[in-house]
Design a protein around this motif. Structure first.
Motif, PDB file in Angstrom:
ATOM      1  N   LYS A 185       0.931  -1.193  -0.047  1.00  0.00           N
ATOM      2  CA  LYS A 185       0.076   0.035   0.125  1.00  0.00           C
ATOM      3  C   LYS A 185       1.055   1.111  -0.022  1.00  0.00           C
ATOM      4  O   LYS A 185       1.929   1.246   0.651  1.00  0.00           O
ATOM      5  CB  LYS A 185      -0.869  -0.055   1.407  1.00  0.00           C
ATOM      6  N   PRO A 186       0.619   2.222  -0.742  1.00  0.00           N
ATOM      7  CA  PRO A 186       1.383   3.479  -0.682  1.00  0.00           C
ATOM      8  C   PRO A 186       1.144   4.467   0.491  1.00  0.00           C
ATOM      9  O   PRO A 186       0.942   5.507   0.207  1.00  0.00           O
ATOM     10  CB  PRO A 186       1.001   4.093  -2.439  1.00  0.00           C
ATOM     11  N   GLY A 187       1.573   3.992   1.538  1.00  0.00           N
ATOM     12  CA  GLY A 187       1.680   4.836   2.717  1.00  0.00           C
ATOM     13  C   GLY A 187       3.277   5.611   2.747  1.00  0.00           C
ATOM     14  O   GLY A 187       3.824   5.060   2.013  1.00  0.00           O
ATOM     15  N   GLY A 188       2.971   6.792   3.192  1.00  0.00           N
ATOM     16  CA  GLY A 188       4.430   7.590   3.255  1.00  0.00           C
ATOM     17  C   GLY A 188       5.517   6.940   3.774  1.00  0.00           C
ATOM     18  O   GLY A 188       6.490   6.914   3.210  1.00  0.00           O
ATOM     19  N   LEU A 189       5.466   6.288   4.692  1.00  0.00           N
ATOM     20  CA  LEU A 189       6.411   5.445   5.570  1.00  0.00           C
ATOM     21  C   LEU A 189       6.750   4.348   4.805  1.00  0.00           C
ATOM     22  O   LEU A 189       8.117   4.430   4.702  1.00  0.00           O
ATOM     23  CB  LEU A 189       5.946   5.309   6.868  1.00  0.00           C
ATOM     24  N   SER A 190       5.951   3.360   4.601  1.00  0.00           N
ATOM     25  CA  SER A 190       6.335   2.094   3.653  1.00  0.00           C
ATOM     26  C   SER A 190       7.148   2.407   2.507  1.00  0.00           C
ATOM     27  O   SER A 190       8.230   1.798   2.130  1.00  0.00           O
ATOM     28  CB  SER A 190       5.017   1.471   3.533  1.00  0.00           C
ATOM     29  N   THR A 191       6.692   3.469   1.737  1.00  0.00           N
ATOM     30  CA  THR A 191       7.297   3.738   0.379  1.00  0.00           C
ATOM     31  C   THR A 191       8.713   4.238   0.644  1.00  0.00           C
ATOM     32  O   THR A 191       9.569   4.280  -0.252  1.00  0.00           O
ATOM     33  CB  THR A 191       6.264   4.506  -0.560  1.00  0.00           C
ATOM     34  N   SER A 192       8.946   5.228   1.618  1.00  0.00           N
ATOM     35  CA  SER A 192      10.127   5.880   1.927  1.00  0.00           C
ATOM     36  C   SER A 192      11.093   4.839   2.395  1.00  0.00           C
ATOM     37  O   SER A 192      12.291   4.735   2.078  1.00  0.00           O
ATOM     38  CB  SER A 192       9.741   7.044   3.223  1.00  0.00           C
ATOM     39  N   GLU A 193      10.559   3.969   3.096  1.00  0.00           N
ATOM     40  CA  GLU A 193      11.530   2.757   3.346  1.00  0.00           C
ATOM     41  C   GLU A 193      12.012   2.211   2.124  1.00  0.00           C
ATOM     42  O   GLU A 193      12.952   1.657   1.991  1.00  0.00           O
ATOM     43  CB  GLU A 193      10.903   1.706   4.319  1.00  0.00           C
ATOM     44  N   CYS A 194      10.998   1.860   1.323  1.00  0.00           N
ATOM     45  CA  CYS A 194      11.505   1.046   0.132  1.00  0.00           C
ATOM     46  C   CYS A 194      12.597   1.936  -0.743  1.00  0.00           C
ATOM     47  O   CYS A 194      13.405   1.432  -1.349  1.00  0.00           O
ATOM     48  CB  CYS A 194      10.202   0.963  -0.840  1.00  0.00           C
ATOM     49  N   LEU A 195      12.060   3.348  -0.993  1.00  0.00           N
ATOM     50  CA  LEU A 195      13.061   4.061  -1.463  1.00  0.00           C
ATOM     51  C   LEU A 195      14.276   3.886  -1.058  1.00  0.00           C
ATOM     52  O   LEU A 195      15.555   3.891  -1.667  1.00  0.00           O
ATOM     53  CB  LEU A 195      12.616   5.554  -1.662  1.00  0.00           C
ATOM     54  N   ALA A 196      14.469   4.034   0.315  1.00  0.00           N
ATOM     55  CA  ALA A 196      15.879   4.146   1.010  1.00  0.00           C
ATOM     56  C   ALA A 196      16.536   2.682   0.658  1.00  0.00           C
ATOM     57  O   ALA A 196      18.013   2.697   0.737  1.00  0.00           O
ATOM     58  CB  ALA A 196      15.706   4.262   2.267  1.00  0.00           C
ATOM     59  N   LYS A 197      15.774   1.577   0.379  1.00  0.00           N
ATOM     60  CA  LYS A 197      16.532   0.429   0.089  1.00  0.00           C
ATOM     61  C   LYS A 197      16.537   0.357  -1.290  1.00  0.00           C
ATOM     62  O   LYS A 197      16.967  -0.941  -1.805  1.00  0.00           O
ATOM     63  CB  LYS A 197      15.503  -0.864   0.766  1.00  0.00           C
TER      64      LYS A 197
END
Length: 373
Positions: A285-297
């Motif tokens: 799901k495109p939550g701000g935190l989850s997607t930010s974690e994906c971007l960082a990885k």
């Protein structure tokens, strides 16, 4: 001299709480003389208000997403001096008296809000001279809703330049806006060995790995989605995180027994960064935190059925940046997964773009700004 920082979040969804915890974790690693306290506003309100505010939100996004989208947009467009808004603020003010006492007892040198509710409450206190310390606001999406914007905040932290532009358009002085990204736990910025992390979960580090995340509440028919994905040809393995959804986890574990070596089903975990280190693609799901974690990885994403409102805005941003695809239903999701698994060059391009957008040090940057460094 030890400086005291208070972090205020709201447990309506997991992201606001996780952002505050990320800032606290950054403070623990900073080496500064700090006393950092994190309070969930929902722990200081009557049970009726908590049920209305947090529980109703979760039910709406799960069962009536179109209604939630309407409420999101209508509240964004509502005039601050309208009767409805005045009533809402009065109810919130009466419901947060215990929190105001807790703030006074802690006597912080600075406050950071990761949700608009405490920011709105503190804005009134600042206006009336009942609070002396500076208040900062961390917006936790790739969008800006009007309810985040308040006149007396010391500063705002934005996910990207577009959110900062929206802040300026909303009347926030440019000098009060800081583009830091959305705070995530510092561990997401660490380079973890895929082989080591894979061994911890019985995964083959050499095989393509897809990670399916249902959020902290494990929303969505995860077992149905997983069953569909396992029918796709190709040699890949699937990790599914069910969060705190016990029924979903049991169904997934039954499915895993039918597909030995292909599916790993897990409940809530605080080791998501280790699972992401095993993955080549994330369905989330495109939550701000989850997607930010994906971007960082540096992880490409397929955004699964974003709810109207902030999730759709987050999805729009990620799609425009070329780091994600969107799936509105199960058929589209299967197609998107097939497309990326069959096109490693596209997957690699998305990975590079994601890594370039990642801001794993956002919490550190927020802390430095609050401390005036």
């Amino acid at each position: 001299m030890t400086r005291k920082i208070l972090l205020l979040s709201v447990s309506a969804g997991a992201g606001h709480v996780r952002a505050a915890e990320a800032i606290r974790a950054s403070a623990a690693l900073s080496g500064e003389a700090l006393e950092v306290r994190h309070l969930d506003v929902m722990d200081y309100v009557p049970a009726g208000f908590r049920k209305l505010y947090a529980d109703t939100y979760l039910k709406l996004v799960a069962k009536l997403p179109a209604l939630w989208g309407y409420l999101y947009q209508s509240s964004h467009e509502a005039k601050p001096d309208s009767t409805t808004e005045k009533i809402r603020r009065s109810v919130e003010r009466l419901s947060t008296r215990p929190l105001r006492k807790e703030i006074a007892a802690f006597a912080p040198d600075a406050i950071v809000c990761t949700h608009f509710l405490p920011a709105e409450m503190l804005d009134r206190m600042l206006r009336q001279g009942d609070l002396a310390c500076p208040v900062w606001v961390q917006v936790t999406d790739f969008d800006l809703h009007r309810m985040w914007v308040h006149e007396h905040m010391r500063g705002y932290f934005a996910a990207n330049e577009e959110v900062a532009f929206r802040m300026r358009a909303a009347g926030i002085p440019a000098t009060n806006i800081h583009v830091t990204g959305i705070p995530i736990m510092p561990v997401f910025g660490e380079m973890l060995e895929r082989q080591i992390c894979a061994a911890e979960y019985g995964l083959d580090p050499a095989r393509t790995t897809v990670l399916l995340m249902g959020g902290g509440a494990g929303m969505g028919s995860l077992d149905t989605v997983a069953q569909s994905l396992l029918q796709i040809g190709g040699d890949f393995q699937l990790i599914v995180l069910a969060g705190r959804n016990v029924a979903a986890l049991e169904a997934l574990q039954t499915l895993a027994a039918q597909h030995p070596g292909r599916l790993v089903a897990l409940g809530f975990t605080d080791k998501v960064e280790r699972l992401m280190s095993c993955a080549d693609l994330v369905i989330t799901k495109p939550g701000g935190l989850s997607t930010s974690e994906c971007l960082a990885k540096g992880l490409p994403m397929i955004l699964n059925a974003p709810i109207p409102g902030q999730e759709e805005r987050n999805a729009d941003y990620l799609l425009e940046q070329g780091v994600a695809l969107k799936a509105c239903d199960a058929v589209t999701l299967e197609y998107r997964v097939r497309l990326l698994l069959e096109n490693p060059a596209k997957l690699a391009d998305m990975r590079n773009k994601a890594r370039a957008l990642g801001r794993p040090d956002a919490g550190k940057q927020v802390l430095k700004t609050v401390l005036g460094q």
